[in-house]
Scaffold this motif. Structure first.
Motif, PDB file in Angstrom:
ATOM      1  N   LYS A   1      19.253  82.298  48.077  1.00 24.61           N
ATOM      2  CA  LYS A   1      19.739  82.512  46.910  1.00 24.61           C
ATOM      3  C   LYS A   1      18.607  82.917  45.710  1.00 24.61           C
ATOM      4  CE  LYS A   1      23.691  79.557  47.104  1.00 24.61           C
ATOM      5  NZ  LYS A   1      24.760  80.472  47.159  1.00 24.61           N
ATOM      6  N   LEU A   2      17.390  82.153  46.055  1.00 28.10           N
ATOM      7  CA  LEU A   2      16.260  82.497  45.052  1.00 28.10           C
ATOM      8  C   LEU A   2      15.980  84.011  45.008  1.00 28.10           C
ATOM      9  CD1 LEU A   2      14.307  79.243  45.772  1.00 28.10           C
ATOM     10  CD2 LEU A   2      15.268  79.941  43.503  1.00 28.10           C
ATOM     11  N   ILE A   3      15.787  84.536  46.217  1.00 25.59           N
ATOM     12  CA  ILE A   3      15.456  86.119  46.479  1.00 25.59           C
ATOM     13  C   ILE A   3      16.655  86.787  45.828  1.00 25.59           C
ATOM     14  CG2 ILE A   3      15.497  87.774  48.089  1.00 25.59           C
ATOM     15  CD1 ILE A   3      14.162  85.946  50.166  1.00 25.59           C
ATOM     16  N   ARG A   4      17.765  86.469  46.062  1.00 30.35           N
ATOM     17  CA  ARG A   4      18.856  87.201  45.538  1.00 30.35           C
ATOM     18  C   ARG A   4      19.114  87.136  43.811  1.00 30.35           C
ATOM     19  NH1 ARG A   4      21.696  91.577  45.267  1.00 30.35           N
ATOM     20  NH2 ARG A   4      23.956  91.242  44.637  1.00 30.35           N
TER      21      ARG A   4
ATOM     22  N   ILE B   1      22.340  77.309  42.241  1.00 27.14           N
ATOM     23  CA  ILE B   1      21.141  76.566  42.662  1.00 27.14           C
ATOM     24  C   ILE B   1      20.981  75.247  42.224  1.00 27.14           C
ATOM     25  CG2 ILE B   1      18.504  76.459  42.728  1.00 27.14           C
ATOM     26  CD1 ILE B   1      18.628  79.750  42.957  1.00 27.14           C
ATOM     27  N   GLU B   2      21.117  75.097  40.721  1.00 24.56           N
ATOM     28  CA  GLU B   2      21.313  74.093  40.155  1.00 24.56           C
ATOM     29  C   GLU B   2      22.176  72.891  40.520  1.00 24.56           C
ATOM     30  OE1 GLU B   2      21.499  72.348  35.536  1.00 24.56           O
ATOM     31  OE2 GLU B   2      21.769  74.427  35.885  1.00 24.56           O
ATOM     32  N   THR B   3      23.384  73.627  40.581  1.00 25.60           N
ATOM     33  CA  THR B   3      24.517  72.710  40.888  1.00 25.60           C
ATOM     34  C   THR B   3      24.311  71.973  42.341  1.00 25.60           C
ATOM     35  OG1 THR B   3      26.245  74.031  40.035  1.00 25.60           O
ATOM     36  CG2 THR B   3      27.046  72.642  41.556  1.00 25.60           C
ATOM     37  N   ARG B   4      23.503  72.868  43.391  1.00 21.65           N
ATOM     38  CA  ARG B   4      23.532  72.608  44.541  1.00 21.65           C
ATOM     39  C   ARG B   4      22.504  71.354  44.733  1.00 21.65           C
ATOM     40  NH1 ARG B   4      22.233  75.087  49.842  1.00 21.65           N
ATOM     41  NH2 ARG B   4      22.186  73.415  51.281  1.00 21.65           N
ATOM     42  N   HIS B   5      21.279  71.113  43.883  1.00 23.76           N
ATOM     43  CA  HIS B   5      20.429  70.249  43.863  1.00 23.76           C
ATOM     44  C   HIS B   5      20.873  68.830  43.020  1.00 23.76           C
ATOM     45  CE1 HIS B   5      17.887  73.797  45.166  1.00 23.76           C
ATOM     46  NE2 HIS B   5      16.886  72.833  45.518  1.00 23.76           N
TER      47      HIS B   5
ATOM     48  N   LEU C   1       8.230  87.665  42.776  1.00 24.33           N
ATOM     49  CA  LEU C   1       9.166  86.911  43.812  1.00 24.33           C
ATOM     50  C   LEU C   1       8.491  85.941  44.676  1.00 24.33           C
ATOM     51  CD1 LEU C   1      11.667  87.376  45.155  1.00 24.33           C
ATOM     52  CD2 LEU C   1      10.723  89.036  46.862  1.00 24.33           C
ATOM     53  N   ASP C   2       7.186  85.587  44.968  1.00 22.01           N
ATOM     54  CA  ASP C   2       6.561  84.557  45.451  1.00 22.01           C
ATOM     55  C   ASP C   2       6.915  83.336  44.498  1.00 22.01           C
ATOM     56  OD1 ASP C   2       6.020  85.701  47.956  1.00 22.01           O
ATOM     57  OD2 ASP C   2       3.865  85.571  47.541  1.00 22.01           O
ATOM     58  N   LYS C   3       6.643  83.612  43.278  1.00 21.89           N
ATOM     59  CA  LYS C   3       6.748  82.264  42.487  1.00 21.89           C
ATOM     60  C   LYS C   3       8.229  81.980  42.442  1.00 21.89           C
ATOM     61  CE  LYS C   3       4.628  80.654  38.224  1.00 21.89           C
ATOM     62  NZ  LYS C   3       3.529  80.865  37.344  1.00 21.89           N
ATOM     63  N   ILE C   4       9.230  82.968  42.475  1.00 21.69           N
ATOM     64  CA  ILE C   4      10.671  82.346  42.162  1.00 21.69           C
ATOM     65  C   ILE C   4      10.767  81.785  43.613  1.00 21.69           C
ATOM     66  CG2 ILE C   4      12.874  83.416  42.595  1.00 21.69           C
ATOM     67  CD1 ILE C   4      12.002  85.478  40.571  1.00 21.69           C
ATOM     68  N   MET C   5      10.491  82.255  44.732  1.00 19.46           N
ATOM     69  CA  MET C   5      10.879  81.683  46.141  1.00 19.46           C
ATOM     70  C   MET C   5      10.098  80.298  45.992  1.00 19.46           C
ATOM     71  SD  MET C   5      10.635  84.560  49.088  1.00 19.46           S
ATOM     72  CE  MET C   5       9.071  85.026  48.876  1.00 19.46           C
ATOM     73  N   SER C   6       9.254  80.086  45.557  1.00 19.15           N
ATOM     74  CA  SER C   6       8.226  78.650  45.687  1.00 19.15           C
ATOM     75  C   SER C   6       9.264  77.599  45.272  1.00 19.15           C
ATOM     76  CB  SER C   6       7.070  78.673  45.125  1.00 19.15           C
ATOM     77  OG  SER C   6       7.448  78.769  43.734  1.00 19.15           O
ATOM     78  N   TYR C   7       9.903  77.834  44.165  1.00 13.75           N
ATOM     79  CA  TYR C   7      10.811  76.696  43.738  1.00 13.75           C
ATOM     80  C   TYR C   7      11.703  76.084  44.827  1.00 13.75           C
ATOM     81  CZ  TYR C   7       9.283  77.744  39.003  1.00 13.75           C
ATOM     82  OH  TYR C   7       8.535  77.909  37.873  1.00 13.75           O
ATOM     83  N   GLY C   8      12.099  76.655  45.812  1.00 13.12           N
ATOM     84  CA  GLY C   8      13.056  75.904  46.695  1.00 13.12           C
ATOM     85  C   GLY C   8      12.345  74.671  47.482  1.00 13.12           C
ATOM     86  N   GLU C   9      11.134  74.962  47.773  1.00  8.64           N
ATOM     87  CA  GLU C   9      10.486  73.942  48.415  1.00  8.64           C
ATOM     88  C   GLU C   9       9.989  72.916  47.701  1.00  8.64           C
ATOM     89  OE1 GLU C   9      10.740  76.473  51.963  1.00  8.64           O
ATOM     90  OE2 GLU C   9      10.598  77.103  49.825  1.00  8.64           O
ATOM     91  N   LEU C  10       9.665  73.326  46.314  1.00  5.76           N
ATOM     92  CA  LEU C  10       9.082  72.586  45.228  1.00  5.76           C
ATOM     93  C   LEU C  10      10.002  71.345  44.892  1.00  5.76           C
ATOM     94  CD1 LEU C  10       6.901  74.947  43.085  1.00  5.76           C
ATOM     95  CD2 LEU C  10       6.099  73.447  44.780  1.00  5.76           C
ATOM     96  N   MET C  11      11.312  71.812  44.655  1.00  7.76           N
ATOM     97  CA  MET C  11      12.380  71.073  44.339  1.00  7.76           C
ATOM     98  C   MET C  11      12.820  69.937  45.440  1.00  7.76           C
ATOM     99  SD  MET C  11      14.661  73.248  41.937  1.00  7.76           S
ATOM    100  CE  MET C  11      14.911  74.603  42.778  1.00  7.76           C
ATOM    101  N   SER C  12      12.843  70.683  46.439  1.00 13.01           N
ATOM    102  CA  SER C  12      13.326  69.627  47.777  1.00 13.01           C
ATOM    103  C   SER C  12      12.187  68.469  48.139  1.00 13.01           C
ATOM    104  CB  SER C  12      13.533  70.543  49.121  1.00 13.01           C
ATOM    105  OG  SER C  12      12.346  71.215  49.599  1.00 13.01           O
ATOM    106  N   CYS C  13      10.882  69.030  48.009  1.00 11.66           N
ATOM    107  CA  CYS C  13       9.875  68.079  48.148  1.00 11.66           C
ATOM    108  C   CYS C  13      10.119  66.770  47.324  1.00 11.66           C
ATOM    109  CB  CYS C  13       8.394  68.667  47.824  1.00 11.66           C
ATOM    110  SG  CYS C  13       7.022  67.693  47.922  1.00 11.66           S
ATOM    111  N   VAL C  14      10.207  66.976  45.974  1.00 14.72           N
ATOM    112  CA  VAL C  14      10.569  65.947  45.177  1.00 14.72           C
ATOM    113  C   VAL C  14      11.666  65.034  45.593  1.00 14.72           C
ATOM    114  CG1 VAL C  14      10.819  65.342  42.756  1.00 14.72           C
ATOM    115  CG2 VAL C  14       9.092  67.124  43.413  1.00 14.72           C
ATOM    116  N   ILE C  15      12.554  65.622  45.824  1.00 19.43           N
ATOM    117  CA  ILE C  15      13.839  64.595  46.264  1.00 19.43           C
ATOM    118  C   ILE C  15      13.709  63.989  47.363  1.00 19.43           C
ATOM    119  CG2 ILE C  15      16.254  65.031  46.983  1.00 19.43           C
ATOM    120  CD1 ILE C  15      16.723  67.505  45.170  1.00 19.43           C
TER     121      ILE C  15
END
Length: 814
Positions: free
Chosen positions: A46-49, A68-72, A117-131
């Protein structure tokens, strides 16, 4: 210290994250753990899209951001009580706002760079890590969260950055030496350049992060938690019989992962392999399963550990006489591909140096063609080499195993298996370590190839055979009864799992890749498609199932005319239909040659003598070097039945009608009584003896009056039998007066064949032939004084079906 990695599905929902906490509770409480997490399942896509839409100037990226926001937010609300949600939501909102600002900027500029694109993709792991870290704290774990970008240093190759291990190992070791928490959660996949720019580690990046951390801290083991119970002997989506591999070596895992085993990726293994740290692949949702342990060596009896495949392959071939003995061609070829950043998957070169072939991904073939032809433009102009040849719609299949080098015949087993199933091999490559044998085949054959390879190397107890049966009348229905009755015996005693995957009669066709139930096949067939032979043939070929056999129980010339299509596709043919083998000699010869060329069986024992071993016996004589001098035979069970029952006081019509009612004749008895069926049989025997003979060369001494043969219909034929009743009585009486019996005899001798009604004396082997029996006398160089005799029931649905059944088994065991 122990390192654990949890993939996207393992943290894909609140329930899955709860399961992660449960798994961690099973580990020793006194230990220290580094926990690497991926983005929530599907979020990276989704982040890539999102980035792509923003770069294309499409405002739909905002809708993706909202998803993405709703999912988290949903995950947080399920995982935490209301009193603990505000802090979590606040942290999440900060990251989502930063992500939105980044996408807004890309939207305004109208360009998505690899860096962005790398910066955008990084947010997936950064958000799941905190949760995940916060959930562990709530569960009472001594947990902390650490941004991997502060530890892993790379170059600026955005999208697939190269790690600076000296700086990275120093950072990781120093951090964990000072970190008091027992459980440290780190985002996988992400890193940072020397300048602090966010980078990503490419495909399988979270696994790679885990391996980097494990190697840096000298971990005792690296546990990779995913959604499957370890590595499998093959892709279970293609090979349903695939089984887990309990133990595997680093090198084998590297080979399998390179060839498409997606449980783990090749770069992941390297850092831990260098430190000899075991990797344990486990299933988050079935933690009690053993999984796969990757370590130095694995003690197994099988030479092959697993099989795999890569799809969407193109072959590039550079060839020409100008390459022979001239150094530098390979270097220039690979440099031209390197300049276009094209990865070479497979390499093979002829020993004559006349050609070199490489395999690449199909998406790169146009770039490769342009680059290579440009590099060798002068040589192509001078006709010293040919323009680059590009072949597409291919794939690679590979067998992998450390112990293959110690087992003779592995290659022969592999290629023999593929050949017997009509899979053409376009190129072959084998490493010098002999841990991998790779073959390039057509993409359409991938499923069949992987299944037969798996069957050969891992499923020795059972061989699956797929039957396509045309004709389900008297003989066909008896065959299906016998198949159902013998299923257990075939599996337990012969190691054969025979499945009916296709049925057809004159009205309907039915195909099922998973098999057709033999309890209610009639009802299923009536719900099938309308019969169309070309379409039926095309569908069978398109199914491309392994160990396929087409069985023809019809008397149809239209069905017999398509045998060559099956044989050319590596599908064996078993038939009781005599039309093909008694048609033009050229077609008969073509079918025999195709069967040999494409490693398929063409078996027709029931063409002569129903279930009797008439043709097999003849074949054995010829193959062993014997020479046939003559063949004399009673080959029609129906005619033998008729003349054995044509006694004084019985009319010829009554006897013929009784034979038809018993199923001994064709629906039109003239086919039997005319001698045409016997002509076909002696023709087939003559051909199998080595004679190139045609049907019109056989003499037929017919006993039927022309009026009977020329009758407009079967009822009219019976009327004509009554009209000519005296003719038949005279034939019987003349034989009886001499103490003889009437037999319809076929003969082949000195290259000539004939059929006709004869009176045989009591001392002749044919005299006492009873009922519907057949008899064949072979006079050969070895059997001159006393002919070799084959005798027994030569008609009837049961015995014919059993003969077909025997041919099916013979085909399956070749």
């Amino acid at each position: 210290m122990q390192v654990l990695k949890f993939g996207g599905t393992s943290v894909g929902s609140a329930k899955a994250i709860e399961q992660v906490c449960h798994i961690l509770k099973q580990y020793k409480p006194a230990g220290r753990y580094a926990i690497i997490v991926s983005a929530l399942g599907g979020v990276t896509d989704k982040l890539i899209r999102c980035g792509q839409l923003a770069g294309q100037g499409q405002e739909d990226y905002k809708n993706v951001l909202l998803e993405i926001e709703t999912r988290h937010l949903d995950a947080i609300r399920e995982l935490f009580p209301i009193t603990a949600q505000s802090g979590q939501i606040s942290q999440l909102k900060k990251k989502l706002n930063a992500l939105e600002n980044l996408c807004d900027g890309i939207f305004q500029v109208g360009e998505l760079s690899p860096r962005s694109l790398d910066k955008i993709m990084s947010y997936g792991e950064l958000m799941s890590c905190v949760i995940v870290a916060e959930k562990l704290k709530q569960k009472g774990f001594s947990a902390a969260c650490k941004d991997s970008r502060e530890l892993i240093v790379t170059d600026n190759n955005f999208g697939h950055a190269t790690v600076n291990f000296i700086a990275t190992n120093h950072n990781i070791a120093q951090f964990f030496a000072q970190q008091p928490a027992d459980y440290v959660v780190l985002p996988g996949f992400v890193a940072a350049s020397n300048e602090g720019e966010t980078t990503t580690l490419g495909r399988g990046g979270s696994d790679y992060t885990a391996a980097i951390v494990a190697a840096a801290v000298h971990a005792s083991v690296l546990d990779i938690w995913t959604d499957v119970s370890g590595m499998m002997t093959a892709d279970p989506r293609i090979v349903s019989q695939a089984i887990p591999i309990s133990h595997i070596s680093y090198e084998e895992a590297m080979e399998l992962s390179h060839f498409g085993a997606k449980v783990i990726y090749p770069p992941t293994i390297q850092p831990v392999m260098d430190k000899r740290i075991p990797i344990w692949i486990k299933n988050t949702f079935a933690p009690e399963d053993h999984g796969t342990l990757i370590q130095d060596s694995a003690d197994r009896s099988f030479p092959v550990t697993g099989i795999s495949g890569i799809q969407h392959i193109a072959l590039l071939t550079l060839e020409g006489s100008g390459m022979v003995g001239i150094p530098g061609f390979s270097k220039r070829l690979f440099e031209s591909l390197l300049q276009e950043r094209i990865n070479v998957i497979l390499i093979t070169q002829s020993s004559s140096e006349h050609s070199i072939t490489v395999g690449i991904h199909e998406t790169d073939m146009l770039k490769a063609k342009t680059a290579v032809d440009s590099e060798f433009a002068q040589e192509i102009h001078d006709k010293r080499i040919e323009p680059l040849l590009v072949e597409k719609d291919l794939c690679i299949v590979a067998v992998v195993g450390d112990k293959m080098k110690n087992h003779h015949g592995t290659s022969g087993k592999l290629f023999g298996t593929l050949g017997r199933n009509g899979v053409n091999v376009r190129a072959i490559a084998q490493g010098s370590t002999e841990k991998n044998i790779s073959a390039v085949i057509n993409k359409a054959d991938l499923k069949k190839a992987l299944n037969v390879m798996h069957e050969t190397f891992f499923e020795t107890p059972l061989k699956q055979v797929n039957l396509f049966i045309a004709g389900v009348g008297n003989v066909g229905s008896k065959l299906l009864e016998q198949l159902q009755q013998q299923q257990n015996y075939l599996q337990n005693e012969l190691g054969l799992q025979i499945r009916v995957t296709g049925l057809a009669n004159s009205k309907y066709t039915l195909l099922s890749e998973s098999g057709i139930g033999l309890n209610n096949w009639r009802q299923q067939l009536e719900q099938g498609n309308e019969m169309n032979i070309p379409a039926f043939v095309a569908q069978i070929k398109a199914m491309n199932l392994r160990n396929s056999v087409f069985v023809d129980n019809t008397a149809s010339s239209e069905v017999a005319a398509v045998y060559h299509e099956f044989l050319q596709h590596g599908i064996s043919v078993v038939t009781c239909n005599k039309i093909a083998c008694s048609s033009d000699y050229s077609y008969y010869r073509q079918l025999k040659d195709l069967a040999r060329r494409f490693n398929a069986s063409f078996l027709f024992e029931t063409n002569v003598g129903a279930g009797l071993p008439v043709i097999n016996t003849l074949n054995d004589l010829i193959r062993s070097g014997d020479k046939v001098h003559s063949i004399e035979a009673v080959l029609s069970g129906s005619l033998n039945f008729v003349f054995n029952h044509f006694v004084n006081g019985t009319s010829f019509r009554e006897v013929v009608k009784a034979a038809q009612d018993e199923g001994y004749t064709e629906p039109d008895p003239r086919i039997d009584l005319s001698g045409k069926d016997v002509m076909r049989k002696i023709l087939i025997l003559a051909r199998e003896s080595g004679a190139a003979i045609e049907m019109d060369e056989i003499t037929n001494y017919s006993f039927l009056p022309d009026a009977c043969l020329d009758a407009a219909s079967v009822p009219d034929f019976y009327d004509q039998l009554d009209v000519h009743a005296q003719h038949f009585q005279e034939l019987r009486s003349a034989a009886a007066a001499d103490g003889k019996r009437l037999k319809f005899v076929a003969r082949y001798e000195d290259g000539k064949a004939s059929v006709g009604l004869q009176s045989v004396a009591p001392d002749h082997p044919f005299y006492k032939l009873e009922g519907k029996d057949n008899i064949v006398l072979y006079t050969t160089s070895r059997y001159q004084e006393q002919p070799l005799i084959v005798k027994g029931a030569g008609a009837g649905a049961d015995v014919t079906a059993s003969g077909i059944f025997a041919d099916i088994i013979r085909s399956a065991r070749l």
